[in-house]
Design an enzyme around this catalytic site. Structure first.
Site, mmCIF file in Angstrom:
data_model
loop_
_atom_site.group_PDB
_atom_site.id
_atom_site.type_symbol
_atom_site.label_atom_id
_atom_site.label_comp_id
_atom_site.label_asym_id
_atom_site.label_seq_id
_atom_site.Cartn_x
_atom_site.Cartn_y
_atom_site.Cartn_z
ATOM 1 N N GLY A 92 -12.188 -3.131 -5.043
ATOM 2 C CA GLY A 92 -11.843 -2.148 -4.028
ATOM 3 C C GLY A 92 -11.729 -0.754 -4.605
ATOM 4 N N GLY A 93 -10.683 -0.034 -4.190
ATOM 5 C CA GLY A 93 -10.484 1.332 -4.658
ATOM 6 C C GLY A 93 -10.343 1.436 -6.168
ATOM 7 N N ALA A 94 -9.828 0.390 -6.794
ATOM 8 C CA ALA A 94 -9.691 0.390 -8.259
ATOM 9 C C ALA A 94 -11.055 0.519 -8.938
ATOM 10 C CB ALA A 94 -8.987 -0.874 -8.729
ATOM 11 N N THR A 154 -2.156 -1.335 -9.340
ATOM 12 C CA THR A 154 -2.683 -2.297 -8.380
ATOM 13 C C THR A 154 -1.985 -3.628 -8.614
ATOM 14 O OG1 THR A 154 -4.710 -3.181 -7.368
ATOM 15 C CG2 THR A 154 -4.696 -2.995 -9.781
ATOM 16 N N TYR A 155 -2.560 -4.706 -8.098
ATOM 17 C CA TYR A 155 -1.990 -6.038 -8.308
ATOM 18 C C TYR A 155 -3.055 -6.963 -8.874
ATOM 19 C CZ TYR A 155 -4.342 -7.208 -3.925
ATOM 20 O OH TYR A 155 -5.279 -7.396 -2.954
ATOM 21 N N SER A 196 -7.377 -4.665 -5.843
ATOM 22 C CA SER A 196 -6.779 -5.398 -6.955
ATOM 23 C C SER A 196 -7.643 -5.371 -8.203
ATOM 24 C CB SER A 196 -6.480 -6.852 -6.587
ATOM 25 O OG SER A 196 -7.681 -7.596 -6.485
ATOM 26 N N LYS A 241 1.368 -6.062 -22.312
ATOM 27 C CA LYS A 241 0.185 -5.208 -22.372
ATOM 28 C C LYS A 241 -0.999 -6.046 -22.838
ATOM 29 C CE LYS A 241 -1.603 -0.978 -24.492
ATOM 30 N NZ LYS A 241 -1.319 0.090 -25.462
#
Length: 122
Positions: free
Chosen positions: A73-75, A57-58, A25, A9
């Site tokens: 992007g979408g993140a 995500t990655y 990502s 974490k």
């Protein structure tokens, strides 16, 4: 049977950029990734402590020492610049392996700089 256990974490980092035009990502300062033991392209969960949003995500490595935490992007729709997020990765372990496993916790301060790296010991 395998259990999904917290591997690492990165606790309480600030989003430094949100780029919705990127393909996807999260880009993270390579120093933070190394401290946590998170690898390039590894799946991570991002928990936004401000909005409550949780996404998967990655990872892409960012410039070392930059403090970069860029939602791509979408993140980027789930966090704004300045939001506090927690980044978590998980590992699959047998129950026997899980009994003595200790996840890595990376604490940060200031501009997403490493304050300390600890092993969970509960």
């Amino acid at each position: 049977m395998e259990l999904t256990i917290l591997k690492a974490k990165i606790h309480t980092v600030k989003v430094t950029e949100a780029n919705v035009e990127y393909n996807g990502s999260i880009t993270i300062d390579a120093d933070l990734l190394d401290a946590a033991g998170i690898k390039k392209y590894e799946q991570v969960y991002i928990n936004n402590a401000i909005s409550g949003s949780r996404i998967m995500t990655y990872v892409l490595p960012g410039k070392r020492g930059s403090g970069e935490v860029c939602m791509n992007g979408g993140a980027a729709l789930h966090a704004k610049v300045g939001d506090t997020v927690h980044i978590l990765s998980f590992v699959q372990l047998s129950p026997e392996e899980a009994d003595n496993y200790q996840p890595t916790l990376v604490f940060t301060e200031g501009e997403n700089k490493i304050k300390s790296v600890e092993k969970y010991d509960y």
